[in-house]
Design a protein around this motif. Structure first.
Motif, mmCIF file in Angstrom:
data_model
loop_
_atom_site.group_PDB
_atom_site.id
_atom_site.type_symbol
_atom_site.label_atom_id
_atom_site.label_comp_id
_atom_site.label_asym_id
_atom_site.label_seq_id
_atom_site.Cartn_x
_atom_site.Cartn_y
_atom_site.Cartn_z
ATOM 1 N N ALA A 3 0.820 -1.222 0.000
ATOM 2 C CA ALA A 3 0.000 0.000 0.000
ATOM 3 C C ALA A 3 0.850 1.267 0.000
ATOM 4 O O ALA A 3 0.561 2.214 -0.743
ATOM 5 N N TRP A 7 0.625 4.349 -2.647
ATOM 6 C CA TRP A 7 0.307 5.737 -2.278
ATOM 7 C C TRP A 7 1.364 6.695 -2.825
ATOM 8 O O TRP A 7 1.033 7.760 -3.344
ATOM 9 N N GLN A 10 0.884 7.028 -6.548
ATOM 10 C CA GLN A 10 -0.292 7.854 -6.826
ATOM 11 C C GLN A 10 0.041 9.335 -6.648
ATOM 12 O O GLN A 10 -0.337 10.164 -7.484
ATOM 13 N N GLU A 38 -7.813 9.243 6.410
ATOM 14 C CA GLU A 38 -8.583 8.978 5.188
ATOM 15 C C GLU A 38 -7.778 8.154 4.192
ATOM 16 O O GLU A 38 -8.328 7.289 3.513
ATOM 17 N N GLY A 41 -8.223 4.695 4.901
ATOM 18 C CA GLY A 41 -9.609 4.242 4.838
ATOM 19 C C GLY A 41 -10.418 4.439 6.102
ATOM 20 O O GLY A 41 -11.476 3.842 6.268
ATOM 21 N N GLU A 42 -9.935 5.286 7.003
ATOM 22 C CA GLU A 42 -10.644 5.552 8.248
ATOM 23 C C GLU A 42 -11.194 6.978 8.247
ATOM 24 O O GLU A 42 -10.815 7.797 7.419
ATOM 25 N N GLY A 136 -8.128 13.916 1.262
ATOM 26 C CA GLY A 136 -9.030 13.441 2.306
ATOM 27 C C GLY A 136 -9.991 14.478 2.844
ATOM 28 O O GLY A 136 -10.402 14.407 3.996
ATOM 29 N N LYS A 157 -7.996 9.314 -6.014
ATOM 30 C CA LYS A 157 -7.761 9.017 -4.606
ATOM 31 C C LYS A 157 -6.301 8.651 -4.390
ATOM 32 O O LYS A 157 -5.662 8.081 -5.270
ATOM 33 N N GLY A 159 -4.675 6.217 -1.760
ATOM 34 C CA GLY A 159 -5.247 5.234 -0.837
ATOM 35 C C GLY A 159 -6.751 5.347 -0.946
ATOM 36 O O GLY A 159 -7.307 5.272 -2.043
ATOM 37 N N GLU A 160 -7.416 5.593 0.170
ATOM 38 C CA GLU A 160 -8.873 5.755 0.177
ATOM 39 C C GLU A 160 -9.297 7.220 0.275
ATOM 40 O O GLU A 160 -10.492 7.523 0.326
ATOM 41 N N ALA A 161 -8.336 8.142 0.296
ATOM 42 C CA ALA A 161 -8.629 9.567 0.475
ATOM 43 C C ALA A 161 -8.962 10.239 -0.848
ATOM 44 O O ALA A 161 -8.197 10.156 -1.814
#
Length: 181
Positions: A3, A7, A10, A38, A41-42, A136, A157, A159-161
């Motif tokens: 991951a 990131w 990205q 974020e 993923g939180e 995020g 994005k 990651g998940e942000a």
């Protein structure tokens, strides 16, 4: 792929796309808002950490060096979104220094990490940057010059942000008879 490597890739890709869309002048100010929570993923402000900030910091630093621009790292709401930057940037822009040191739980991981990496870090209350990146949904809009223009990049994005990038333009004033060259 791990991951953290993803990131970083990205970030590198989206910053290259930013460079293709914005013509920076030497000493322009670029604001960075980042929720490391974020990215993993939180919910914002709940689970981030310096290890995530470290991964994202290097591509951002390299981007600033390539473009000869200054960085301002926006902290979280616990320090009223104050910004961490180099003292030379604070002096160049004649910004008043405030008395706070960002930490992970009061300032945010990215701002706290930047504070440890800068040569002579200081914190200021607010800026009016030419452009910035919001990783995020940290709400960097208050730190941009008045007329913000969103940029579109292929990376949506990190990651998940969710990523939002903006540049700015001068205000158009004067009405129907004005000329905008």
């Amino acid at each position: 792929m791990e991951a953290k490597n993803l990131w970083q890739q990205q970030m590198e890709q989206l910053l290259l796309e930013v460079e293709q869309q914005i013509t920076f002048s030497k000493d322009d100010l670029f604001v960075v808002g980042c929720s490391t929570s974020e990215v993993i993923g939180e919910k914002i402000g709940t689970a981030g950490g310096l290890e995530v900030a470290e991964v994202l910091y290097e591509p951002i630093k390299a981007f600033a060096e390539r473009n000869k621009i200054h960085l301002a790292f926006q902290g979280c709401e616990h320090i009223n979104r104050a910004l961490t930057m180099e003292r030379k940037t604070q002096q160049l822009y004649r910004l008043p220094e405030v008395s706070v040191i960002p930490v992970v739980r009061a300032g945010g991981s990215m701002s706290a990490y930047a504070y440890t990496q800068l040569e002579e870090p200081v914190v200021v209350e607010s800026v009016q940057a030419k452009a910035g990146i919001d990783i995020g949904q940290t709400m960097i809009g208050m730190q941009l010059q008045p007329v913000a223009v969103p940029l579109r990049v292929s990376i949506k994005k990190v990651g998940e942000a969710i990523i939002t990038i903006a540049t700015t333009r001068p205000k158009l004033i004067g009405g129907a008879r004005a000329f905008y060259g």
